[in-house]
Design a protein around this motif. Sequence first.
Motif, short mmCIF file in Angstrom:
data_model
loop_
_atom_site.label_atom_id
_atom_site.label_comp_id
_atom_site.label_asym_id
_atom_site.label_seq_id
_atom_site.Cartn_x
_atom_site.Cartn_y
_atom_site.Cartn_z
N THR A 1 0.95 -1.00 -0.10
CA THR A 1 -0.09 0.01 0.17
C THR A 1 0.98 1.21 -0.05
O THR A 1 1.62 1.36 0.97
N ASP A 2 0.63 2.19 -0.99
CA ASP A 2 1.60 3.55 -1.22
C ASP A 2 3.03 3.16 -0.99
O ASP A 2 3.64 3.64 -0.33
N GLY A 3 3.47 1.98 -1.84
CA GLY A 3 4.91 1.78 -1.54
C GLY A 3 5.34 1.22 -0.43
O GLY A 3 6.71 1.03 -0.23
N THR A 4 4.74 0.63 0.24
CA THR A 4 4.97 0.03 1.79
C THR A 4 4.47 -1.31 1.88
O THR A 4 3.16 -1.51 1.68
N PHE A 5 5.10 -2.28 2.36
CA PHE A 5 4.59 -3.59 2.52
C PHE A 5 4.10 -3.45 3.98
O PHE A 5 4.66 -3.23 4.90
N VAL A 6 2.50 -3.56 3.99
CA VAL A 6 1.82 -3.22 5.05
C VAL A 6 1.19 -4.42 5.83
O VAL A 6 0.33 -4.99 5.23
N GLY B 1 -10.62 7.96 13.60
CA GLY B 1 -11.41 7.05 12.77
C GLY B 1 -10.35 6.78 11.43
O GLY B 1 -11.17 6.35 10.56
N GLN B 2 -9.23 7.46 11.20
CA GLN B 2 -8.35 7.40 10.03
C GLN B 2 -7.40 6.52 10.29
O GLN B 2 -6.80 6.36 11.36
N PHE B 3 -7.22 5.69 9.06
CA PHE B 3 -5.92 4.57 9.12
C PHE B 3 -4.67 5.32 8.66
O PHE B 3 -4.66 5.91 7.55
N VAL B 4 -3.71 5.19 9.38
CA VAL B 4 -2.40 5.39 9.17
C VAL B 4 -1.55 4.41 8.93
O VAL B 4 -1.74 3.15 9.77
N ILE B 5 -0.15 4.31 8.37
CA ILE B 5 0.77 3.26 8.29
C ILE B 5 1.98 3.88 9.14
O ILE B 5 2.62 4.97 8.90
N GLY C 1 5.58 -1.71 7.26
CA GLY C 1 4.75 -0.82 8.04
C GLY C 1 3.53 -1.43 8.77
O GLY C 1 3.36 -2.52 8.43
N VAL C 2 2.73 -0.91 9.68
CA VAL C 2 1.82 -1.39 10.17
C VAL C 2 0.58 -0.50 10.23
O VAL C 2 0.60 0.68 10.35
N PHE C 3 -0.68 -0.94 9.71
CA PHE C 3 -1.93 -0.27 9.81
C PHE C 3 -2.02 -0.03 11.15
O PHE C 3 -2.13 -0.80 12.15
N PRO D 1 10.45 -0.28 11.47
CA PRO D 1 11.95 -0.46 11.04
C PRO D 1 12.62 -1.55 11.76
O PRO D 1 13.54 -1.95 11.07
N ASP D 2 12.09 -2.16 12.64
CA ASP D 2 12.66 -3.42 13.30
C ASP D 2 12.41 -4.57 12.16
O ASP D 2 13.50 -5.50 12.21
N THR D 3 11.66 -4.67 11.35
CA THR D 3 11.34 -5.64 10.54
C THR D 3 12.42 -5.43 9.13
O THR D 3 12.90 -6.55 8.75
#
Length: 312
Positions: A93-98, A220-224, A212-214, A228-230
């Motif tokens: 999602t948006d260039g990130t593995f989430v 009520g908005q989702f952010v990413i 990243g993590v959702f 960095p640990d992964t």
Amino acid sequence: MVDARVIRQHLDNLATEARELYLDSVVRELEGPPSPLQFYREYVAPNKPVIINNALNHWTALNKWNADYFRKKIGDKEVTVAVTPNGYADAITDGTFVQPEQRVMTMNKFLDILDDPQSTNGVFYIQKQNSNLTDEFTEILDDVEPHIDWGSEAFGKKPDAVNFWMGDSRAVTSTHRDHYENLYCVVKGSKTFILTPPTDQPFVPYETYKCGVFRETDEGQFVIDEDPDTGQVPWVAVDPLRPDIKKYPQYKRARPLEVTVEAGQMLYLPSLWFHHVQQSHGCIAVNYWYDMEFDIKYNYYKFVEGLVEVIK
């Protein structure tokens, strides 16, 4: 000096010869469970998927498992649920593995959300893949089997994990491959798989992504949130539903198979096959993961993977 054109031609030949020599143009169906020997000879050894009918007829889950039964049996039990804004967990999602936000809630709460998906933000999916059926759903374990006997005999081992899946029709599993032999059993609803053989690996583009993590905010908005640990994660860069052929022209040469698994059917999904999964709303499934054998098949797979990296 490496001639990339020559290597690409040989990789094309690999995929073409696999289709000509042993791969099927459709996923075959068996009318009943095979013997362990037949299963191993005709499907496991050649690494070919197959649908198996009438393998689950003795499961009481086929008749029992529905929202009413779960509310009575495990309604107050806390379960782990993956939550995303778009239905894509463990995806780009948006260039990130989430990865999804993991929430613990009662089964009743999850079922309420499934009954009225618009009542809350996000897409909810029980998909925890650490043998959650034997960990979080022990009360309903007797409604299925702890393992598939003819599969266990063919693989020479018991499953490493048994997983329970249930969720929203918007929940999608992005394309990936596993180091497991997978017996995937649909109890209610249906699942549609897009399967791509390992011999088409040269045509399946990978990129490396930050992690990243959702997380849903108080508003009520989702952010990413960055993870960095992964570190960096290699992941399949193409969505088979909307492939960007201009960016990844090699994907045109892939020959994926599409198969829908209905309630009461089992799919044998061989190790190292790429798969993308969609489902009907409220679909319920159980799958059995058996560790693959890291034999010459895996050696060749890694060799081809290395060649693809050389000619990128």
